[in-house]
Design a protein around this motif. Structure first.
Motif, PDB file in Angstrom:
ATOM      1  N   ALA A 136       0.964  -1.229   0.020  1.00 54.31           N
ATOM      2  CA  ALA A 136      -0.026  -0.097   0.011  1.00 54.31           C
ATOM      3  C   ALA A 136       0.957   1.285  -0.044  1.00 54.31           C
ATOM      4  CB  ALA A 136      -0.864   0.081   1.251  1.00 54.31           C
ATOM      5  N   LEU A 137       0.579   2.071  -0.921  1.00 53.74           N
ATOM      6  CA  LEU A 137       1.403   3.605  -1.001  1.00 53.74           C
ATOM      7  C   LEU A 137       0.756   4.679  -0.874  1.00 53.74           C
ATOM      8  CD1 LEU A 137       3.081   2.304  -4.613  1.00 53.74           C
ATOM      9  CD2 LEU A 137       3.902   1.840  -2.276  1.00 53.74           C
ATOM     10  N   HIS A 138      -0.420   4.509  -0.124  1.00 50.19           N
ATOM     11  CA  HIS A 138      -1.484   5.663   0.014  1.00 50.19           C
ATOM     12  C   HIS A 138      -0.659   6.772   0.973  1.00 50.19           C
ATOM     13  CE1 HIS A 138      -2.360   2.902   3.229  1.00 50.19           C
ATOM     14  NE2 HIS A 138      -2.777   3.880   4.022  1.00 50.19           N
ATOM     15  N   GLN A 139       0.150   6.281   1.879  1.00 50.82           N
ATOM     16  CA  GLN A 139       0.922   7.213   2.685  1.00 50.82           C
ATOM     17  C   GLN A 139       2.267   7.640   2.136  1.00 50.82           C
ATOM     18  OE1 GLN A 139       1.112   5.797   6.708  1.00 50.82           O
ATOM     19  NE2 GLN A 139      -0.878   6.419   7.342  1.00 50.82           N
ATOM     20  N   ALA A 140       2.503   8.931   2.057  1.00 49.79           N
ATOM     21  CA  ALA A 140       3.768   9.282   1.412  1.00 49.79           C
ATOM     22  C   ALA A 140       5.092   8.777   2.000  1.00 49.79           C
ATOM     23  CB  ALA A 140       3.773  10.994   1.139  1.00 49.79           C
ATOM     24  N   ASN A 141       5.885   8.178   1.099  1.00 48.89           N
ATOM     25  CA  ASN A 141       7.283   7.759   1.671  1.00 48.89           C
ATOM     26  C   ASN A 141       7.012   6.760   2.908  1.00 48.89           C
ATOM     27  OD1 ASN A 141       7.816  10.949   0.910  1.00 48.89           O
ATOM     28  ND2 ASN A 141       8.819   9.278  -0.316  1.00 48.89           N
ATOM     29  N   THR A 142       5.986   6.084   3.270  1.00 48.38           N
ATOM     30  CA  THR A 142       5.597   5.245   4.285  1.00 48.38           C
ATOM     31  C   THR A 142       4.998   4.125   3.780  1.00 48.38           C
ATOM     32  OG1 THR A 142       5.528   7.298   5.825  1.00 48.38           O
ATOM     33  CG2 THR A 142       4.798   5.122   6.449  1.00 48.38           C
ATOM     34  N   PRO A 143       5.622   3.198   2.839  1.00 46.46           N
ATOM     35  CA  PRO A 143       5.097   1.881   2.409  1.00 46.46           C
ATOM     36  C   PRO A 143       4.434   0.970   3.535  1.00 46.46           C
ATOM     37  CG  PRO A 143       7.292   1.753   2.459  1.00 46.46           C
ATOM     38  CD  PRO A 143       7.097   3.138   2.727  1.00 46.46           C
ATOM     39  N   GLN A 144       3.681   0.500   3.097  1.00 43.38           N
ATOM     40  CA  GLN A 144       3.130  -0.493   3.984  1.00 43.38           C
ATOM     41  C   GLN A 144       2.869  -2.133   3.394  1.00 43.38           C
ATOM     42  OE1 GLN A 144      -0.766   0.758   5.294  1.00 43.38           O
ATOM     43  NE2 GLN A 144      -0.037   2.568   6.485  1.00 43.38           N
ATOM     44  N   PHE A 145       3.596  -2.991   4.101  1.00 45.42           N
ATOM     45  CA  PHE A 145       3.338  -4.370   3.357  1.00 45.42           C
ATOM     46  C   PHE A 145       2.589  -5.092   4.276  1.00 45.42           C
ATOM     47  CE2 PHE A 145       7.623  -2.091   2.825  1.00 45.42           C
ATOM     48  CZ  PHE A 145       7.902  -2.345   1.466  1.00 45.42           C
ATOM     49  N   TYR A 146       1.768  -6.103   3.342  1.00 43.75           N
ATOM     50  CA  TYR A 146       1.027  -7.130   3.949  1.00 43.75           C
ATOM     51  C   TYR A 146       1.261  -8.237   3.200  1.00 43.75           C
ATOM     52  CZ  TYR A 146      -1.762  -2.551   5.304  1.00 43.75           C
ATOM     53  OH  TYR A 146      -1.995  -1.247   5.886  1.00 43.75           O
ATOM     54  N   PRO A 147       2.012  -8.980   3.888  1.00 37.43           N
ATOM     55  CA  PRO A 147       2.164 -10.462   3.372  1.00 37.43           C
ATOM     56  C   PRO A 147       1.641 -11.631   4.034  1.00 37.43           C
ATOM     57  CG  PRO A 147       3.851  -9.793   4.503  1.00 37.43           C
ATOM     58  CD  PRO A 147       3.113  -8.726   4.911  1.00 37.43           C
ATOM     59  N   GLU A 148       1.011 -12.668   3.565  1.00 37.72           N
ATOM     60  CA  GLU A 148       0.545 -13.666   4.181  1.00 37.72           C
ATOM     61  C   GLU A 148       0.900 -15.078   3.412  1.00 37.72           C
ATOM     62  OE1 GLU A 148      -1.323 -10.614   5.920  1.00 37.72           O
ATOM     63  OE2 GLU A 148      -2.373 -11.201   3.946  1.00 37.72           O
ATOM     64  N   CYS A 149       1.292 -16.107   3.909  1.00 37.20           N
ATOM     65  CA  CYS A 149       1.906 -17.366   3.288  1.00 37.20           C
ATOM     66  C   CYS A 149       0.996 -18.390   3.563  1.00 37.20           C
ATOM     67  CB  CYS A 149       3.025 -17.608   3.658  1.00 37.20           C
ATOM     68  SG  CYS A 149       4.462 -16.302   3.321  1.00 37.20           S
ATOM     69  N   ALA A 150       0.705 -19.400   2.739  1.00 31.44           N
ATOM     70  CA  ALA A 150       0.228 -20.848   2.738  1.00 31.44           C
ATOM     71  C   ALA A 150       1.235 -21.943   2.422  1.00 31.44           C
ATOM     72  CB  ALA A 150      -1.108 -20.767   2.178  1.00 31.44           C
ATOM     73  N   PRO A 185      13.015   3.379  -5.357  1.00 30.84           N
ATOM     74  CA  PRO A 185      12.181   4.443  -5.598  1.00 30.84           C
ATOM     75  C   PRO A 185      10.666   4.248  -5.819  1.00 30.84           C
ATOM     76  CG  PRO A 185      13.397   4.180  -7.449  1.00 30.84           C
ATOM     77  CD  PRO A 185      13.955   3.547  -6.233  1.00 30.84           C
ATOM     78  N   ASN A 186      10.515   3.022  -6.168  1.00 32.99           N
ATOM     79  CA  ASN A 186       8.956   2.421  -6.223  1.00 32.99           C
ATOM     80  C   ASN A 186       8.322   1.949  -4.811  1.00 32.99           C
ATOM     81  OD1 ASN A 186       8.680   2.853  -9.128  1.00 32.99           O
ATOM     82  ND2 ASN A 186      10.531   1.601  -9.113  1.00 32.99           N
ATOM     83  N   ILE A 187       9.273   1.953  -3.839  1.00 34.41           N
ATOM     84  CA  ILE A 187       8.741   1.631  -2.511  1.00 34.41           C
ATOM     85  C   ILE A 187       8.853   2.780  -1.800  1.00 34.41           C
ATOM     86  CG2 ILE A 187       9.545   0.452  -0.491  1.00 34.41           C
ATOM     87  CD1 ILE A 187      10.444  -1.814  -2.152  1.00 34.41           C
ATOM     88  N   ASN A 188      10.077   3.652  -1.687  1.00 36.08           N
ATOM     89  CA  ASN A 188      10.021   4.936  -1.085  1.00 36.08           C
ATOM     90  C   ASN A 188       9.432   5.966  -2.112  1.00 36.08           C
ATOM     91  OD1 ASN A 188      10.552   6.808   0.944  1.00 36.08           O
ATOM     92  ND2 ASN A 188      12.753   7.214   0.353  1.00 36.08           N
ATOM     93  N   ILE A 189       8.208   6.045  -2.010  1.00 35.85           N
ATOM     94  CA  ILE A 189       7.560   6.859  -2.946  1.00 35.85           C
ATOM     95  C   ILE A 189       6.457   7.806  -2.533  1.00 35.85           C
ATOM     96  CG2 ILE A 189       5.831   5.072  -3.818  1.00 35.85           C
ATOM     97  CD1 ILE A 189       5.904   5.854  -6.474  1.00 35.85           C
ATOM     98  N   ASN A 190       6.352   8.853  -3.059  1.00 37.53           N
ATOM     99  CA  ASN A 190       5.317   9.928  -2.488  1.00 37.53           C
ATOM    100  C   ASN A 190       4.414  10.328  -3.696  1.00 37.53           C
ATOM    101  OD1 ASN A 190       3.848  12.023  -1.873  1.00 37.53           O
ATOM    102  ND2 ASN A 190       5.309  13.367  -1.460  1.00 37.53           N
ATOM    103  N   ILE A 191       3.279   9.297  -3.679  1.00 39.52           N
ATOM    104  CA  ILE A 191       2.422   9.436  -4.942  1.00 39.52           C
ATOM    105  C   ILE A 191       1.788  10.831  -5.272  1.00 39.52           C
ATOM    106  CG2 ILE A 191       1.940   6.840  -4.896  1.00 39.52           C
ATOM    107  CD1 ILE A 191      -0.887   7.408  -3.680  1.00 39.52           C
ATOM    108  N   TYR A 192       1.815  11.476  -4.162  1.00 39.68           N
ATOM    109  CA  TYR A 192       1.134  13.086  -4.202  1.00 39.68           C
ATOM    110  C   TYR A 192       1.940  14.134  -4.529  1.00 39.68           C
ATOM    111  CZ  TYR A 192      -1.766  10.015  -1.207  1.00 39.68           C
ATOM    112  OH  TYR A 192      -2.477   8.807  -0.690  1.00 39.68           O
ATOM    113  N   ASP A 193       3.281  13.861  -4.766  1.00 42.30           N
ATOM    114  CA  ASP A 193       4.264  14.551  -5.491  1.00 42.30           C
ATOM    115  C   ASP A 193       3.780  14.955  -7.024  1.00 42.30           C
ATOM    116  OD1 ASP A 193       7.167  16.012  -5.723  1.00 42.30           O
ATOM    117  OD2 ASP A 193       6.924  14.511  -7.181  1.00 42.30           O
TER     118      ASP A 193
END
Length: 245
Positions: free
Chosen positions: A174-188, A217-225
């Motif tokens: 999730a990239l909705h917070q500028a320069n604060t990427p959020q990762f959500y992984p689950e495994c099976a 730069p595609n992880i540490n990204i500000n999509i609002y810039d």
């Protein structure tokens, strides 16, 4: 006043949980496999999914929980699903509200029974991804937007993959917070069958943690810039997708 404060706090906590999510079931062929239920007691849970504790994001690419949103170990009631190579697996989320960011699906060979494998020590290869589908980085349609719309994501195990014991890892970034990427992984856990001989190697393999850089730069990204928001391309982090060809 005190009661009102508790109500406000409770509402805030509910909204925070509702803003995140995790995989809680898988559809493989005609069978639905219940996933891990993170807010229930671990006692008595038997699932093909590795255990995890909450819908909260992982905020560091070097976190010890990065591979499967847990300590790398199987649960006490761990199961595995037997699935032929070439089968499509549909992961399902009960909730998801972040529409900006990519979806990635990885697999890793456990080199033996997955129940005894630590996910942090495995080599992962990517079998599917959906990044920016259309529009711009700041105002476009993303893979996580598809999950928001349908609460599911489909990925096909490469038909030429060699049989064996594997983990499958669904990751939302999730990239909705500028320069604060959020990762959500689950495994099976899967037992892949078939006559394939394909074994990913070289640049197709990566480790978690360790496969991503916080400076990407595609992880540490500000999509609002303004400049970034106007871009019409986005490179999904991680290695190229391995198709078996």
């Amino acid at each position: 006043m005190f009661t009102a404060s508790l109500a406000v706090i409770g509402s805030f906590l509910v909204s925070q949980v509702a803003a995140h999510g995790g995989v809680t079931s898988y559809v493989i062929g005609l069978t639905t496999y219940p996933g891990w239920q993170p807010y229930n007691s671990a006692t008595g849970q038997s699932s093909i999914e590795r255990p995890y504790s909450s819908y909260d994001p992982i905020l560091s690419v070097s976190a010890s929980t990065f591979s499967c949103n847990d300590n790398g170990q199987a649960s006490a009631g761990q199961l595995s699903a037997t699935v032929p190579a070439g089968t499509t697996i549909v992961a399902k989320w009960p909730q998801w509200t972040h529409a900006q960011g990519p979806v990635m699906v990885y697999m890793a060979n456990c080199n033996g029974p997955c129940t005894s494998a630590n996910s942090n020590s495995l080599k992962w290869f990517k079998i599917a991804q959906t990044g920016l589908i259309s529009g711009t980085v700041g105002n476009g349609k993303w893979g996580t937007g598809l999950v928001q719309d349908t609460l599911q994501y489909s990925a096909t195990i490469p038909a030429k993959l060699a049989p064996g014991n594997y983990l499958i890892r669904h990751e939302l970034l999730a990239l909705h917070q500028a320069n604060t990427p959020q990762f959500y992984p689950e495994c099976a856990q899967l037992i892949v069958t078939g006559s394939g001989t394909g074994v990913p190697s070289g640049s197709y393999l990566t480790s978690f943690p360790g496969g991503y850089s916080a400076s990407d730069p595609n992880i540490n990204i500000n999509i609002y810039d303004a400049t970034t928001a106007a871009r019409t391309t986005y490179t999904v982090p991680g290695p190229a997708v391995w198709t078996g060809n």
